[in-house]
Design an enzyme around this catalytic site. Structure first.
Site, PDB file in Angstrom:
ATOM      1  N   LYS A 175      36.524  48.140  34.323  1.00 49.25           N
ATOM      2  CA  LYS A 175      35.533  47.305  35.013  1.00 49.25           C
ATOM      3  C   LYS A 175      35.298  45.974  34.280  1.00 49.25           C
ATOM      4  O   LYS A 175      35.184  44.930  34.909  1.00 49.25           O
ATOM      5  CB  LYS A 175      34.199  48.038  35.120  1.00 49.25           C
ATOM      6  CG  LYS A 175      34.119  49.063  36.243  1.00 49.25           C
ATOM      7  CD  LYS A 175      32.645  49.425  36.482  1.00 49.25           C
ATOM      8  CE  LYS A 175      32.396  50.768  37.082  1.00 49.25           C
ATOM      9  NZ  LYS A 175      32.834  51.223  38.289  1.00 49.25           N
ATOM     10  N   GLU A 196      24.811  44.485  33.166  1.00 46.71           N
ATOM     11  CA  GLU A 196      24.647  43.426  34.166  1.00 46.71           C
ATOM     12  C   GLU A 196      23.248  43.483  34.758  1.00 46.71           C
ATOM     13  O   GLU A 196      22.503  44.439  34.563  1.00 46.71           O
ATOM     14  CB  GLU A 196      25.726  43.524  35.256  1.00 46.71           C
ATOM     15  CG  GLU A 196      25.699  44.799  36.044  1.00 46.71           C
ATOM     16  CD  GLU A 196      26.915  44.953  36.969  1.00 46.71           C
ATOM     17  OE1 GLU A 196      28.001  44.438  36.660  1.00 46.71           O
ATOM     18  OE2 GLU A 196      26.747  45.607  38.005  1.00 46.71           O
ATOM     19  N   ARG A 228      43.231  51.744  46.187  1.00 48.16           N
ATOM     20  CA  ARG A 228      43.713  52.920  46.927  1.00 48.16           C
ATOM     21  C   ARG A 228      43.046  52.946  48.288  1.00 48.16           C
ATOM     22  O   ARG A 228      42.212  52.111  48.598  1.00 48.16           O
ATOM     23  CB  ARG A 228      43.315  54.175  46.156  1.00 48.16           C
ATOM     24  CG  ARG A 228      41.811  54.171  45.884  1.00 48.16           C
ATOM     25  CD  ARG A 228      41.319  55.451  45.284  1.00 48.16           C
ATOM     26  NE  ARG A 228      39.983  55.314  44.747  1.00 48.16           N
ATOM     27  CZ  ARG A 228      38.867  55.381  45.449  1.00 48.16           C
ATOM     28  NH1 ARG A 228      38.918  55.559  46.754  1.00 48.16           N
ATOM     29  NH2 ARG A 228      37.685  55.240  44.888  1.00 48.16           N
TER      30      ARG A 228
END
Ligand code: ADP
Length: 643
Positions: free
Chosen positions: A116, A200, A292
């Site tokens: 990430k 964040e 995916r």
């Protein structure tokens, strides 16, 4: 050319891929774990290969064995589905090295998005908007403290290697930071073997809006519109829809273009999803890219008319996407719900056991059911508890919503706990109907959404008694259906026909007489209320009657007051753990003959011991627990075969 396709997955997604393969004339090869040898995906595939073990690590995660299975069965390609090996770059590489087509993006694209923190850095450089945050290499407390001050509280800690909502912690104020860091690290290390975190801004009431992208091998990359997946529990999706309600054309285009930039920045090929958080000011921020096919892809298929799996296969074979962005269809609205084997009233604890009753709603115009199970299947505690997805399409959102409610109403499921009633309540909630969506929806409405089914009343017992008697096997066989000896109504000479019954439902027992106001037509109980004919689903299976009443499937049994008095923990119980606890005694062995009512196991829970007894005579087929082991509610402890 792909003539034979191996599906490296199980459950609904494996069945869904097999269906498209069949439609394209491609032979499908299923792989399965030891427990899954009779599973629906194995039954539906053309060929099947046993991977040996039971748990994912001994079966669906064994990349080498899956590649060997593809080679042995003559498959040219592998579809990984979602979960398991779908975002494993090493597996994608190993497929290529073995000369097999991996139906996913290039391994390098998986790697670029796998972390990430690294993905955010890459996306920032490509001009994709990010949630303000820190995703650097410094992992000491001081760096996080400084970053959090700059961002402003509340902040969110996430595992860099994260997924599935694990390792995520909201930190409201500076005093909570140290402890939250420690606990998020522990969770991240345990779940991903990697303790690195990022921090964040924690957005208040954001929406989760994601863009489906699709790229071919010739440099074309399109966005197939967006999905709103804001209805989440524990940061995991439950209801998804497309398009996202209330977005302006400009915002949709801006998000779509940002997603395409994200995909192009990593040389993407095939189907992928770029996830964004959307704030109430119309600001949107990149969260992550899933490299995916997503669980919720059917809503995109419903509004575009495209089959994404077929396009994955065609793109892998070198075909060019046949649309420009402007030509891409968008028709109507679609909503999907995820039907899980879980207990919403017990913190969504996954459930397992025998699926004693499972009747899907009919598919058809605007209705789609993607399912991986069938009645009589055993739901294993080893895998994801997703049973099926119900998808409804409509000209309008409201039409889709009502259709989906109708489908949920038709669904009959018993033996394993599910979130069916919870899904019904979400769809029926006025705020959902009004499309007031954000990720806090379930928390905000939890009191109404998480209610136990209402208690049964007198009108229920009257219906139950009629359904019970009429579904009894005829007492005497004979050629004359009008003979009083063939009647089940308790006919007696010179007196009205009445029968006295003891029935039990949800721990409430009732002694009653069948009033004869309702009649069975097949598996439907027909009666009328104020002149309006009603039809309720009534399914009899041996000594159990299932009656759909006021939105819930009620399970009714004959109550034997004398037997119940000495049957330990009563009528419930069975071969699943009735609650979480530890096994203190195992009283039988595999292969042993047991009598009805014999104690098989002793479970200690909440400081009390409960005996698990044989509901019928039989042979012990398997034991899934041992003395001293902790078991969770619903876990299958022992398998008993009919004598
Ligand atoms: P995972 O990969 O573990 O599923 P994601 O990063 O995809 O985690 O986030 C999952 C969900 O967590 C989102 O859909 C959203 O509901 C919530 N979430 C993530 N980041 C934020 C944030 N910065 N502010 C508020 N909620 C967030």
């Amino acid at each position: 050319m792909i003539e034979r396709l191996l599906v490296a997955n199980r459950g609904e997604i494996a069945c869904r891929i097999i269906r498209t393969a069949r439609a394209m004339g491609i032979t499908s090869v299923a792989v399965h774990s030891a427990t899954d040898s009779g599973a629906r995906h194995v039954r539906e595939a053309d060929l099947a290969v046993d991977l040996g073990g039971e748990r994912p690590a001994q079966s669906y995660l064994l990349g080498e064995r899956i590649i060997a299975a593809a080679q042995a069965s003559g498959a040219q390609a592998i579809h990984p589905g979602y979960g398991f090996l779908s975002e494993n770059a090493a597996f994608a590489r190993a497929c290529e090295a073995a000369g097999l087509i991996f139906l996913g993006p290039p391994a390098a694209a998986i790697e670029a998005m796998g972390d990430k923190a690294a993905a955010k850095a890459l996306m920032g450089a490509a001009g994709v908007p990010l949630v303000p945050g820190y995703h650097g290499a410094q992992q000491d407390q001081q760096s996080f403290r400084k970053a959090a001050e700059q961002i402003g509280y509340p902040v969110l800690l996430k595992a860099s290697a994260g997924g599935g909502g694990k390792g995520m912690k909201v930190v409201e104020k500076p005093a909570e930071l140290a402890e939250a860091l420690e606990s998020a690290r522990r969770e991240a290390q345990a779940a991903f073997g990697d303790a690195r975190l990022l921090v964040e801004k924690y957005l208040a009431r954001p929406r989760h809006v994601e863009i489906q992208v699709f790229a071919d091998r010739h440099g074309h990359c399109l966005y197939l519109h967006e999905r709103d997946c804001s209805i989440q529990r524990r940061h995991q999706k439950v209801v998804e829809e497309a398009p996202a309600p209330g977005l302006s054309t400009e915002l949709r285009a801006a998000m779509g273009q940002a997603a395409v930039r994200a995909a192009q920045a990593i040389g993407y090929v095939g189907a992928g999803t770029v996830e964004f958080l959307l704030d109430d000011q119309g600001g949107f921020y990149f969260m992550e890219m899933n490299t995916r096919l997503q669980v919720e892809h059917p809503v995109t298929e419903a509004i575009t008319g495209l089959d994404l799996v077929s396009w994955q296969i065609r793109v892998a074979c070198g075909e060019v996407l046949p649309f420009t962005q402007a030509q891409l269809p968008l028709q109507g609205h679609a909503i999907e719900v995820r039907l899980y084997a879980e207990d919403p009233l017990n913190d969504f604890l996954p459930a397992s056991g025998l699926l004693q009753l499972y009747r899907e709603p009919t598919a058809g115009e605007g209705r789609r059911v993607d399912s991986g199970v069938a009645e009589g299947d055993h739901i294993s505690p080893f895998y994801d508890p997703l049973l099926a997805k119900l998808v409804a399409w409509g000209e309008t959102r409201e039409q889709a919503r009502l259709r989906l409610l109708g489908m949920l109403d038709e669904l009959c499921l018993a033996g394993v706990r599910s979130n069916r009633a919870f899904l019904q309540r979400i769809l029926a909630e006025p705020a959902f109907a009004a499309a007031e969506l954000d990720t806090g929806f379930i928390e905000r409405h939890r009191e109404r959404l998480l209610q136990a089914p209402g208690a049964v009343d007198e009108s229920f017992w009257a219906l139950a008694a009629d359904a019970w008697l009429q579904s009894e096997p005829a007492p005497m066989r004979g050629d004359d259906p009008h003979s009083p000896w063939a009647a089940r109504s308790g006919w007696r000479a010179g007196m009205p026909a009445t029968s006295t019954l003891h029935l039990v439902c949800d721990a409430a027992a009732q002694r009653l007489q069948a009033p004869g106001q309702a009649h069975l037509e097949g598996e439907w109980l027909v009666h009328s209320v104020d002149g309006v004919e009603q039809r309720l689903r009534a399914i009899r299976q041996g000594d159990t009657l299932y009656l759909q009443w006021r939105g819930a499937l009620r399970c009714i049994r004959r109550f034997d007051p004398t037997a119940a008095a000495d049957a330990g923990h009563g009528i419930a119980g069975g071969l699943n753990a009735p609650m979480s606890g530890s096994i203190v005694r195992v009283l039988v062995e595999v292969g042993q003959q047991v009598e009805q009512g014999q104690a098989l196991l002793v479970l200690e829970a909440m400081k009390m011991e409960h005996s698990i007894r044989a509901p019928h005579a039989g042979t012990i087929g398997a034991l899934h627990c041992s003395e001293g082991e902790m078991v969770t509610e619903g876990a299958v402890l022992v398998e008993l075969r009919e004598a």
